[in-house]
Scaffold this motif. Structure first.
Motif, PDB file in Angstrom:
ATOM      1  N   GLY A   1      -2.941   0.677   4.317  1.00 35.07           N
ATOM      2  CA  GLY A   1      -3.098   1.963   4.980  1.00 35.07           C
ATOM      3  C   GLY A   1      -4.509   2.513   5.002  1.00 35.07           C
ATOM      4  N   THR A   2      -5.504   1.767   4.591  1.00 32.98           N
ATOM      5  CA  THR A   2      -6.862   2.293   4.570  1.00 32.98           C
ATOM      6  C   THR A   2      -7.689   1.661   5.678  1.00 32.98           C
ATOM      7  OG1 THR A   2      -7.500   0.569   3.013  1.00 32.98           O
ATOM      8  CG2 THR A   2      -6.806   2.657   2.090  1.00 32.98           C
ATOM      9  N   THR A   3      -8.837   2.257   5.960  1.00 36.20           N
ATOM     10  CA  THR A   3      -9.742   1.692   6.954  1.00 36.20           C
ATOM     11  C   THR A   3     -10.522   0.548   6.339  1.00 36.20           C
ATOM     12  OG1 THR A   3     -11.390   3.314   6.295  1.00 36.20           O
ATOM     13  CG2 THR A   3     -10.020   3.877   8.174  1.00 36.20           C
ATOM     14  N   GLY A   4     -11.010  -0.338   7.222  1.00 34.25           N
ATOM     15  CA  GLY A   4     -11.844  -1.433   6.749  1.00 34.25           C
ATOM     16  C   GLY A   4     -11.100  -2.370   5.820  1.00 34.25           C
ATOM     17  N   GLU A   5     -11.859  -2.930   4.888  1.00 35.40           N
ATOM     18  CA  GLU A   5     -11.282  -3.859   3.932  1.00 35.40           C
ATOM     19  C   GLU A   5     -10.380  -3.128   2.937  1.00 35.40           C
ATOM     20  OE1 GLU A   5     -11.423  -7.342   3.237  1.00 35.40           O
ATOM     21  OE2 GLU A   5     -11.867  -7.184   5.369  1.00 35.40           O
TER      22      GLU A   5
ATOM     23  N   ILE B   1       8.436  -0.532  14.282  1.00 36.82           N
ATOM     24  CA  ILE B   1       9.625  -0.855  13.488  1.00 36.82           C
ATOM     25  C   ILE B   1      10.171   0.393  12.817  1.00 36.82           C
ATOM     26  CG2 ILE B   1      10.440  -2.101  11.435  1.00 36.82           C
ATOM     27  CD1 ILE B   1       8.491  -4.326  12.166  1.00 36.82           C
ATOM     28  N   ASN B   2       9.284   1.205  12.250  1.00 39.62           N
ATOM     29  CA  ASN B   2       9.745   2.361  11.484  1.00 39.62           C
ATOM     30  C   ASN B   2      10.348   3.454  12.360  1.00 39.62           C
ATOM     31  OD1 ASN B   2       9.129   2.119   8.473  1.00 39.62           O
ATOM     32  ND2 ASN B   2       7.272   1.326   9.403  1.00 39.62           N
TER      33      ASN B   2
ATOM     34  N   GLY C   1       8.112   7.987   6.207  1.00 35.49           N
ATOM     35  CA  GLY C   1       8.816   6.922   6.913  1.00 35.49           C
ATOM     36  C   GLY C   1       8.482   5.541   6.422  1.00 35.49           C
ATOM     37  N   ASP C   2       8.359   5.374   5.088  1.00 37.35           N
ATOM     38  CA  ASP C   2       8.110   4.054   4.502  1.00 37.35           C
ATOM     39  C   ASP C   2       6.708   3.541   4.798  1.00 37.35           C
ATOM     40  OD1 ASP C   2       9.081   2.197   2.802  1.00 37.35           O
ATOM     41  OD2 ASP C   2      10.162   1.025   4.292  1.00 37.35           O
ATOM     42  N   MET C   3       5.759   4.424   5.095  1.00 38.10           N
ATOM     43  CA  MET C   3       4.405   4.007   5.435  1.00 38.10           C
ATOM     44  C   MET C   3       3.384   4.900   4.738  1.00 38.10           C
ATOM     45  SD  MET C   3       4.661   3.479   9.561  1.00 38.10           S
ATOM     46  CE  MET C   3       2.950   2.931   9.646  1.00 38.10           C
TER      47      MET C   3
ATOM     48  N   VAL D   1      11.168   3.306  -4.709  1.00 34.33           N
ATOM     49  CA  VAL D   1       9.738   3.398  -4.989  1.00 34.33           C
ATOM     50  C   VAL D   1       9.015   3.773  -3.703  1.00 34.33           C
ATOM     51  CG1 VAL D   1       9.239   0.969  -4.467  1.00 34.33           C
ATOM     52  CG2 VAL D   1       7.783   2.197  -6.099  1.00 34.33           C
ATOM     53  N   GLY D   2       7.841   4.378  -3.832  1.00 29.10           N
ATOM     54  CA  GLY D   2       6.933   4.489  -2.704  1.00 29.10           C
ATOM     55  C   GLY D   2       6.910   5.808  -1.969  1.00 29.10           C
ATOM     56  N   GLU D   3       7.972   6.615  -2.068  1.00 29.52           N
ATOM     57  CA  GLU D   3       8.030   7.844  -1.301  1.00 29.52           C
ATOM     58  C   GLU D   3       8.748   8.935  -2.079  1.00 29.52           C
ATOM     59  OE1 GLU D   3       8.550   6.313   3.269  1.00 29.52           O
ATOM     60  OE2 GLU D   3      10.313   6.391   1.992  1.00 29.52           O
TER      61      GLU D   3
END
Length: 442
Positions: free
Chosen positions: A118-122, A412-413, A350-352, A234-236
């Motif tokens: 979810g981040t920019t670049g590497e 997908i989400n 939404g899982d993201m 997990v995650g949200e």
């Protein structure tokens, strides 16, 4: 003396490649120890032993922390307990993008690498040695056996995608080490996931609140109902409405967890009866700071020091997550926190993991958009709704296309019902000062 014995016993267990039968027994031992013997003062004594070890270790092996110690005019012997950590500077997400400076062993001796999403670049990357992966697998496997002793067929319905996410990988290892059968099917199409459930009759599910909601809705629509023993999420954000739905439909005990790639995946747990997350105080020293002043606070940004890491230990890592100290009346002797959101512009919906800056940069390239946007996230029933208000006169179709280019998994989400996406255009966002404004109404 007791702290030394427990510390050495736990280390011996964590670092060896044990058969599942041993891990099962360790789960029973661990529960008895936490219920009857692991008092807060003993936990602090173990933490201090481990902190001193990791401080000496990074001073000898980590180029980044060698420089930090020099800049802060601190020697390893100056840090003997958690209260001494304030003598060091913080470690940030930008710091660890230069991962080479954090390696304490050569890259060729690493056993695993995981990246953030979810981040920019590497993406940020975190390396783990073989011994660390043994430690995580044994610990998580024993934790599963703390709460469950019988049949263990676990559906792992967590995102796989194109990446190196620690979540599914660590769960698979833990279930195997606990003597269970992991079914790592991913989290794409709920219809296909239901088919896997029908084929193998799992009694555990590891998932996220969003995907578990989509899975439950699909099961309701086709009339599929099956008893589950445990659901671990997990995650949200997990709401009481989510828990009520999952428990009511699947008959399962619902566990919640919080973690990150940087600290070693899910390093907290909330039992079904818990009102907060309990920290793994045997592997972490946790601070909550005012994100502006950096001083200790009752509510603020979570800061972690890892005290059982070997490949890339982190000292005073600013997580970007907001939390407050909490009390919980369950039997776990570990400190507790409540997660309050993010201090940066990341939105978990939404899982993201969605970043305001990434969305703004994508939309700024759209014709007739000024570059200013407002993101509003709300809870609609059990799902998340994100409304994107774009200043200017762009077409909604072009905005949608730009969003999909930045986050292809949105397709997908949104199709799964994990996330409802609403695009609005506005001639003027009025007095909004910054180009990105985020309002989380959940």
């Amino acid at each position: 003396m007791i702290a030394e014995v427990i510390d050495k016993t736990l280390r011996r267990f964590e670092e060896r490649n044990y058969q599942p039968a041993v891990v099962k027994k360790a789960g029973n031992f661990l529960r008895n120890m936490m219920e009857h013997g692991l008092k807060p003062e003993l936990i602090v004594a173990i933490q201090e032993r481990r902190l001193r070890n990791v401080i000496e270790y990074v001073y000898a092996h980590s180029p980044f922390y060698q420089r930090m110690f020099e800049q802060c005019k601190v020697r390893p012997e100056d840090i003997r307990k958690a209260g001494d950590l304030h003598k060091l500077a913080f470690t940030t997400a930008n710091d660890i993008r230069k991962w080479q400076d954090f390696l304490c062993v050569p890259e060729e001796k690493m056993s695993a690498v995981f990246t953030t999403s979810g981040t920019t670049g590497e993406p940020k990357r975190m390396y783990y040695t073989y011994r660390e992966m043994q430690t995580l697998s044994n610990l998580y496997g024993a934790a599963i056996r703390v709460v469950h002793t019988g049949r263990l067929v676990a559906l792992v319905a967590l995102p796989i995608g194109h990446g190196l996410w620690i979540g599914g990988a660590s769960v698979q290892r833990a279930v195997e080490r606990a003597g269970g059968l992991p079914l790592n099917v991913g989290a794409d199409n709920p219809k296909e996931t239901i088919k896997w459930m029908q084929r193998f009759s799992p009694n555990f599910i590891f998932s996220s609140p969003s995907y578990m909601t989509a899975l439950t809705r699909e099961a309701q629509e086709i009339g599929y109902q099956y008893h589950l023993d445990k659901i671990i999420l997990v995650g949200e954000l997990l709401t009481s409405a989510h828990k009520e739905l999952f428990t009511g439909y699947w008959g399962a005990a619902v566990f919640d967890s919080y973690g990150s790639t940087e600290i070693g995946s899910a390093q907290t747990i909330a039992l079904p009866e818990c009102s907060a997350f309990h920290l793994n105080d045997l592997h972490l020293i946790t601070e909550i700071i005012d994100p502006i002043t950096g001083q200790p606070a009752e509510e603020g940004e979570l800061v972690f020091t890892t005290i059982r890491r070997e490949g890339m230990p982190l000292l005073r890592y600013r997580s970007g997550d907001k939390a407050s100290w909490a009390e919980c009346k369950c039997w776990l002797p570990l400190r507790a926190i409540k997660i309050k959101g993010r201090t940066d512009d990341m939105i978990v919906a939404g899982d993201m993991n969605l970043y305001g800056r990434v969305i703004a940069d994508a939309i700024s390239k759209v014709s007739n958009a000024t570059g200013r946007i407002k993101l509003t996230v709300a809870k609609e029933g059990l799902g998340d709704t994100m409304t994107i208000t774009v200043e200017g006169k762009p077409s909604k179709e072009s905005v949608h296309k730009a969003l999909l280019a930045a986050y292809p998994e949105l397709t997908i989400n949104t199709q799964n019902g994990n996330l409802q996406l609403i695009i609005e255009t506005s001639l003027d966002l009025g007095s909004q000062i910054k180009d990105v404004k985020i309002m989380d109404l959940r």
